[in-house]
Design a protein around this motif. Structure first.
Motif, mmCIF file in Angstrom:
data_model
loop_
_atom_site.group_PDB
_atom_site.id
_atom_site.type_symbol
_atom_site.label_atom_id
_atom_site.label_comp_id
_atom_site.label_asym_id
_atom_site.label_seq_id
_atom_site.Cartn_x
_atom_site.Cartn_y
_atom_site.Cartn_z
ATOM 1 N N THR A 55 0.914 -1.247 -0.026
ATOM 2 C CA THR A 55 -0.016 0.104 0.153
ATOM 3 C C THR A 55 0.903 1.125 -0.034
ATOM 4 N N GLY A 56 0.286 2.415 -0.085
ATOM 5 C CA GLY A 56 0.972 3.814 -0.007
ATOM 6 C C GLY A 56 0.313 4.714 1.053
ATOM 7 N N SER A 57 0.131 5.796 0.608
ATOM 8 C CA SER A 57 -0.480 6.633 1.608
ATOM 9 C C SER A 57 -2.028 6.818 1.212
ATOM 10 N N GLU A 58 -2.653 7.751 1.932
ATOM 11 C CA GLU A 58 -4.150 7.948 1.558
ATOM 12 C C GLU A 58 -4.397 8.874 0.177
ATOM 13 N N LYS A 59 -3.126 9.685 0.146
ATOM 14 C CA LYS A 59 -3.033 10.673 -1.156
ATOM 15 C C LYS A 59 -2.476 10.110 -2.336
ATOM 16 N N ALA A 60 -1.832 9.045 -2.075
ATOM 17 C CA ALA A 60 -0.967 8.393 -3.316
ATOM 18 C C ALA A 60 -0.331 7.191 -2.892
ATOM 19 N N PHE A 61 -0.836 6.100 -3.858
ATOM 20 C CA PHE A 61 -0.093 4.849 -3.511
ATOM 21 C C PHE A 61 1.350 4.859 -4.217
ATOM 22 N N ALA A 62 1.366 5.562 -5.495
ATOM 23 C CA ALA A 62 2.755 6.077 -6.070
ATOM 24 C C ALA A 62 2.291 6.873 -7.223
ATOM 25 N N ALA A 63 2.829 8.073 -7.383
ATOM 26 C CA ALA A 63 2.656 8.958 -8.504
ATOM 27 C C ALA A 63 3.592 8.750 -9.526
ATOM 28 N N GLY A 64 4.305 7.590 -9.682
ATOM 29 C CA GLY A 64 5.235 7.326 -10.746
ATOM 30 C C GLY A 64 6.595 7.168 -10.447
ATOM 31 N N ALA A 65 7.334 6.966 -11.486
ATOM 32 C CA ALA A 65 8.580 6.939 -11.362
ATOM 33 C C ALA A 65 9.397 8.314 -11.048
ATOM 34 N N ASP A 66 10.427 8.416 -10.537
ATOM 35 C CA ASP A 66 10.997 9.718 -9.927
ATOM 36 C C ASP A 66 11.579 10.564 -10.978
ATOM 37 N N ILE A 67 10.667 11.549 -11.429
ATOM 38 C CA ILE A 67 10.993 12.398 -12.576
ATOM 39 C C ILE A 67 12.236 13.296 -12.080
ATOM 40 N N GLY A 68 12.358 13.715 -10.958
ATOM 41 C CA GLY A 68 13.588 14.370 -10.668
ATOM 42 C C GLY A 68 14.910 13.489 -11.005
ATOM 43 N N ALA A 69 14.828 12.284 -10.591
ATOM 44 C CA ALA A 69 15.969 11.469 -10.890
ATOM 45 C C ALA A 69 16.390 11.344 -12.368
#
Ligand code: CO8
Length: 258
Positions: A55-69
């Protein structure tokens, strides 16, 4: 020492993994995936664990690969590290069932990570999408492969090409998620489902998972044969004797989970 990015807990025979990088909406860096893969492998090898919830958080399971990286990487960088090829692929080798409990955003690699689990239980606020096209790339961890298998070509094309998000109700109608529940129920619902699975004979559970996954790789004839041989094999286990005897004797089975 670096702060863990994945929280690891157990609830009886259920392993619970929580992506824990809230400030970046659980953006999936190589580090978080390395931790996740290590924790999954540890649960897979642990005789006391019968099923896993991710699981993730209430706001985000995961918003994707790390765009910054990823932003400044070159072709040579991603090719030489075989980005997405190592630990990402190792997730699919986990033999015990993994349920994704998804609340909030499951986008890009987050949607792909949820799809690489065995099934998804979604909160009403869940949002699924493959928005990579807006970044000048395409999905890289199954969005163009698992999504069409789950929701069909028309909806997969629509989602991948327009980058629009799909809400939980649409995802359930499309067959991407198995259940939609209120946000405050999503983790408990997944943990309860995992506890039910973990109470079954582990050999049957792992073989059932393997057989269903084979349906995506093999012809119907080959898949049917694979299923039948696994069905036959289960007659070699103590749990088959126990399960069938318990039914006849009208009692609960006492599985050995081996
Ligand atoms: N990578 C890095 N950081 C992110 C990401 C991400 N994918 N998503 C959100 N964040 C960060 C934001 O930069 C922001 O950080 P800061 O507070 O330091 O500015 C913080 O999380 C909160 O985000 P927002 O302020 O944007 O929150 P909003 O509620 O306004 O918006 C959204 C939420 C809609 C989810 C928005 O953050 C968004 O659009 N995120 C990017 C979604 C996206 O494009 N995902 C696809 C990424 S590419 C990809 O996944 C390639 C897949 C290849 C396989 C990968 C396997 C891992």
């Amino acid at each position: 020492m670096s702060v863990p990015l994945v929280k690891v807990e157990t609830r009886g025979r259920v392993g619970l993994l929580t992506l824990d990088r809230p400030k970046a909406l659980n953006a999936l860096s190589n580090e978080i995936i390395d931790e996740l893969a290590a924790a999954l492998r540890a649960f897979d090898a642990d005789d006391n664990i019968g099923a896993i919830v991710l699981t993730g958080s209430e706001k985000a399971f995961a918003a994707g690969a790390d765009i910054g990286a990823m932003k400044d990487w070159t072709f040579q960088d991603v090719y030489s590290q075989d980005y997405l090829g190592h630990n990402w692929e190792s997730l699919k080798r986990i033999r015990k069932p993994i349920i994704a409990a998804v609340a909030g955003y499951a986008l890009g690699g987050g949607c792909e990570l949820a799809m690489s689990c065995d099934f998804i239980i979604a909160a009403e606020n869940a949002r699924f999408g493959q928005p990579e096209i807006k970044l000048g790339v395409i999905p890289g961890y199954g969005g163009t492969q698992r999504l069409p298998r789950a929701v069909g070509k028309a909806k997969a094309m629509d989602l991948v090409l327009t980058a629009r998000m799909m809400d939980a109700a649409e995802a359930e109608r499309a067959g991407l998620v198995s259940r939609v529940v209120p946000l405050d129920r999503v983790l408990d619902e997944a943990l309860e489902a995992a506890a039910v699975i973990a109470s079954m004979s582990l050999s049957s559970v792992m073989m059932a998972k393997e057989c269903i996954n084979r349906a995506y790789e093999a012809s119907l004839d080959e898949g049917m044969l694979f299923e039948r041989r696994n069905f036959h094999a289960l007659f070699a286990t103590e749990d088959q004797k126990e399960g069938m005897s318990a039914f006849i004797e009208k009692r609960k089975p006492d599985f050995k989970h081996r």
